[in-house]
Design a protein around this motif. Structure first.
Motif, PDB file in Angstrom:
ATOM      1  N   PRO A  73       0.835  -1.201   0.000  1.00  0.00           N
ATOM      2  CA  PRO A  73       0.000   0.000   0.000  1.00  0.00           C
ATOM      3  C   PRO A  73       0.873   1.256   0.000  1.00  0.00           C
ATOM      4  CG  PRO A  73      -0.849  -1.582   1.570  1.00  0.00           C
ATOM      5  CD  PRO A  73       0.490  -2.103   1.108  1.00  0.00           C
ATOM      6  N   GLY A  74       0.537   2.213  -0.834  1.00  0.00           N
ATOM      7  CA  GLY A  74       1.305   3.447  -0.924  1.00  0.00           C
ATOM      8  C   GLY A  74       2.443   3.391  -1.917  1.00  0.00           C
ATOM      9  N   GLY A  75       2.811   2.211  -2.364  1.00  0.00           N
ATOM     10  CA  GLY A  75       3.860   2.054  -3.360  1.00  0.00           C
ATOM     11  C   GLY A  75       3.262   1.992  -4.753  1.00  0.00           C
ATOM     12  N   LEU A  87       9.922  -0.260  -9.556  1.00  0.00           N
ATOM     13  CA  LEU A  87       9.225  -0.352  -8.279  1.00  0.00           C
ATOM     14  C   LEU A  87       9.495   0.876  -7.428  1.00  0.00           C
ATOM     15  CD1 LEU A  87      10.198  -4.034  -7.497  1.00  0.00           C
ATOM     16  CD2 LEU A  87       8.060  -3.197  -8.493  1.00  0.00           C
ATOM     17  N   ARG A  88       8.428   1.425  -6.864  1.00  0.00           N
ATOM     18  CA  ARG A  88       8.545   2.553  -5.942  1.00  0.00           C
ATOM     19  C   ARG A  88       7.900   2.145  -4.622  1.00  0.00           C
ATOM     20  NH1 ARG A  88       7.602   4.870 -10.974  1.00  0.00           N
ATOM     21  NH2 ARG A  88       9.212   6.333 -11.597  1.00  0.00           N
ATOM     22  N   PRO A  89       8.716   1.782  -3.625  1.00  0.00           N
ATOM     23  CA  PRO A  89       8.159   1.380  -2.323  1.00  0.00           C
ATOM     24  C   PRO A  89       7.410   2.535  -1.668  1.00  0.00           C
ATOM     25  CG  PRO A  89      10.481   0.794  -2.508  1.00  0.00           C
ATOM     26  CD  PRO A  89      10.153   1.680  -3.673  1.00  0.00           C
ATOM     27  N   SER A  92       9.331   5.410  -0.022  1.00  0.00           N
ATOM     28  CA  SER A  92      10.093   6.306  -0.894  1.00  0.00           C
ATOM     29  C   SER A  92       9.377   6.493  -2.223  1.00  0.00           C
ATOM     30  CB  SER A  92      11.495   5.746  -1.117  1.00  0.00           C
ATOM     31  OG  SER A  92      11.406   4.461  -1.710  1.00  0.00           O
ATOM     32  N   ALA A  93       8.069   6.663  -2.181  1.00  0.00           N
ATOM     33  CA  ALA A  93       7.269   6.749  -3.405  1.00  0.00           C
ATOM     34  C   ALA A  93       7.693   7.898  -4.310  1.00  0.00           C
ATOM     35  CB  ALA A  93       5.788   6.878  -3.058  1.00  0.00           C
ATOM     36  N   THR A  94       8.391   8.904  -3.776  1.00  0.00           N
ATOM     37  CA  THR A  94       8.842  10.013  -4.615  1.00  0.00           C
ATOM     38  C   THR A  94      10.314   9.881  -4.990  1.00  0.00           C
ATOM     39  OG1 THR A  94       9.350  11.356  -2.663  1.00  0.00           O
ATOM     40  CG2 THR A  94       7.156  11.601  -3.638  1.00  0.00           C
ATOM     41  N   ASP A  95      11.000   8.879  -4.459  1.00  0.00           N
ATOM     42  CA  ASP A  95      12.406   8.659  -4.777  1.00  0.00           C
ATOM     43  C   ASP A  95      12.537   7.994  -6.135  1.00  0.00           C
ATOM     44  OD1 ASP A  95      13.056   9.696  -2.320  1.00  0.00           O
ATOM     45  OD2 ASP A  95      13.336   7.745  -1.368  1.00  0.00           O
ATOM     46  N   GLU A  96      13.781   7.815  -6.572  1.00  0.00           N
ATOM     47  CA  GLU A  96      14.046   7.099  -7.808  1.00  0.00           C
ATOM     48  C   GLU A  96      13.547   5.663  -7.682  1.00  0.00           C
ATOM     49  OE1 GLU A  96      15.412   8.028 -10.842  1.00  0.00           O
ATOM     50  OE2 GLU A  96      14.976   9.995  -9.990  1.00  0.00           O
TER      51      GLU A  96
END
Length: 107
Positions: A73-75, A87-89, A92-96
């Motif tokens: 959830p949230g990724g 994949l964006r965990p 860190s959804a806004t990270d690389e």
């Protein structure tokens, strides 16, 4: 009555091409327990039906004959033009993004 494999009434026709980019439609859901988030209904997607640029928000599951990717959830996960999954965990959804290559990494 269940489907017994094969192509059934499709007459051997090739499957439809993956959709163009955008948000992929979820064909089903599955109840999944995430240790940090509890139980959620996760959208279940087939990798071969995700076109380049398709983005799937978690909670979700992306399945293929050779792997299963779980998106918390949230990724989110995005299908790259190369076919890789980015994949964006949630944390860190806004990270690389983390690029999935199908290879296991051992620390």
């Amino acid at each position: 009555a269940g489907r017994a494999g094969g192509r059934g009434g499709r007459g051997g026709a090739a499957p439809p091409p993956p959709p163009p980019g955008g948000v992929a439609a979820a064909p089903a859901t599955r109840s999944v327990r995430f240790p940090a988030f509890g139980r959620h209904e996760a959208a279940v997607h087939r990798l071969d039906e995700l076109g380049a640029g398709a983005v799937v928000a978690g909670p979700a599951i992306v399945e293929s004959p050779f792997t299963t990717v779980v998106v918390e959830p949230g990724g989110s996960v995005e299908r790259a033009p190369s076919g890789s999954l980015l994949l964006r965990p949630a944390a860190s959804a806004t990270d690389e993004p983390t690029r999935s290559t199908g290879a296991a990494h051992h620390a």
